[in-house]
Design an enzyme around this catalytic site. Structure first.
Site, PDB file in Angstrom:
ATOM      1  N   TYR A 157       0.309  -7.822   4.951  1.00  0.00           N
ATOM      2  CA  TYR A 157      -0.116  -6.515   4.455  1.00  0.00           C
ATOM      3  C   TYR A 157      -1.238  -5.950   5.323  1.00  0.00           C
ATOM      4  O   TYR A 157      -1.216  -4.769   5.697  1.00  0.00           O
ATOM      5  CB  TYR A 157      -0.577  -6.647   3.008  1.00  0.00           C
ATOM      6  CG  TYR A 157      -0.907  -5.350   2.325  1.00  0.00           C
ATOM      7  CD1 TYR A 157       0.096  -4.523   1.829  1.00  0.00           C
ATOM      8  CD2 TYR A 157      -2.229  -4.949   2.147  1.00  0.00           C
ATOM      9  CE1 TYR A 157      -0.200  -3.326   1.179  1.00  0.00           C
ATOM     10  CE2 TYR A 157      -2.543  -3.761   1.494  1.00  0.00           C
ATOM     11  CZ  TYR A 157      -1.528  -2.956   1.024  1.00  0.00           C
ATOM     12  OH  TYR A 157      -1.833  -1.778   0.387  1.00  0.00           O
ATOM     13  N   LYS A 161      -0.999  -2.505   7.507  1.00  0.00           N
ATOM     14  CA  LYS A 161      -1.848  -1.358   7.211  1.00  0.00           C
ATOM     15  C   LYS A 161      -2.760  -0.998   8.379  1.00  0.00           C
ATOM     16  O   LYS A 161      -3.116   0.175   8.551  1.00  0.00           O
ATOM     17  CB  LYS A 161      -2.650  -1.606   5.935  1.00  0.00           C
ATOM     18  CG  LYS A 161      -1.779  -1.673   4.676  1.00  0.00           C
ATOM     19  CD  LYS A 161      -0.917  -0.414   4.511  1.00  0.00           C
ATOM     20  CE  LYS A 161      -0.117  -0.423   3.221  1.00  0.00           C
ATOM     21  NZ  LYS A 161       0.691   0.804   3.047  1.00  0.00           N
TER      22      LYS A 161
END
Length: 253
Positions: A157, A161
């Site tokens: 993640y 991002k």
């Protein structure tokens, strides 16, 4: 009174719930016609129904944002129904349950990177030509505090991002002079259906990080939608390639 997006046509991915639904609704309230895209067709239709029940205009489109063929079909449907695309909100995303590297399988890595980062490449590439042909438009990408710091997610993640912010900046450098204005939203802890189970898990590390937020609470999806609205309308006309933290002060620590 005319809204801030009166007469605009907006596409929102991950529109079936949470921040995506809130962004779709906010855009519609301000006068935009919205294409609500989601892998869950029923959820996408529910978002469209909510908008129309309040006097707005919307269509729903099922799409797997990680699959090129699915994105192509969705883009063709949207462009056949809309006069043009003025706003693209790349919001679809998944979490990785804060998994560190040694607990991250290749399958999890691929899934998170495909949904959270590759999707921006696929969806934006599919819709950007029509935006440029019609004189430009706005791209609002959903990143995260995990695009700035560690601790906002796991290895997959956080990597994805960070990539969203890089994608946003390069998109600006490449197409800003062609009328494309791209920016990123970087939320902290937001109370949505997707995060509810994580926050309710009782995981000590997760709960400690949320308790330490200076604002003392999670964000509501509507607060994220307010920032998306600012970046989507002409009030932010000179904001290009920026990444906006909206985290209740999480990252000041």
């Amino acid at each position: 009174m005319n809204g801030k997006l009166q007469g605009k046509f907006a596409v929102v991915t991950g529109a079936g719930s949470g921040m995506g639904r809130a962004i779709s609704a906010r855009f519609a309230v301000e006068g935009a016609t919205v294409a609500a895209l989601d892998v869950n067709s029923e959820a996408a239709q529910e978002t469209a129904d909510i908008i129309e029940s309040h006097g707005g205009q919307a269509i729903s489109v099922r799409v797997d944002v990680s699959d090129a063929a699915s994105v192509t079909r969705a883009a063709q449907l949207v462009t056949s129904r809309f006069e043009r695309v003025d706003i693209l909100a790349n919001n679809a995303g998944v979490l990785d349950s804060y998994a560190p590297l040694l607990e991250t399988s290749e399958e999890l890595w691929d899934h998170v990177l495909n949904v959270d980062l590759k999707s921006l490449f696929l969806v934006t590439k599919a819709l950007l030509p029509t935006m440029i042909d019609r004189g430009g438009g706005v791209v609002v990408n959903t990143s995260s505090i995990a695009g700035f710091v560690a601790g906002g997610g796991g290895i997959a993640y956080t990597s994805a991002k960070h990539g969203v912010i890089g994608f946003t900046k390069q998109l600006t450098a490449d197409y800003g002079r062609k009328g494309i204005r791209a920016n990123a939203i970087c939320p902290g802890a937001v109370e949505t259906e997707m995060t509810q189970s994580l926050f309710e898990s009782g995981d000590a590390a997760v709960m400690e990080s949320v308790r330490a937020v200076p604002a003392g609470r999670y964000a509501q999806p509507e607060e994220i939608a307010n920032l998306a609205l600012f970046l989507a309308n002409d009030e932010s006309a000179f904001v290009h390639g920026a990444a906006y933290l909206i985290d209740g002060g999480w990252t000041v620590r």
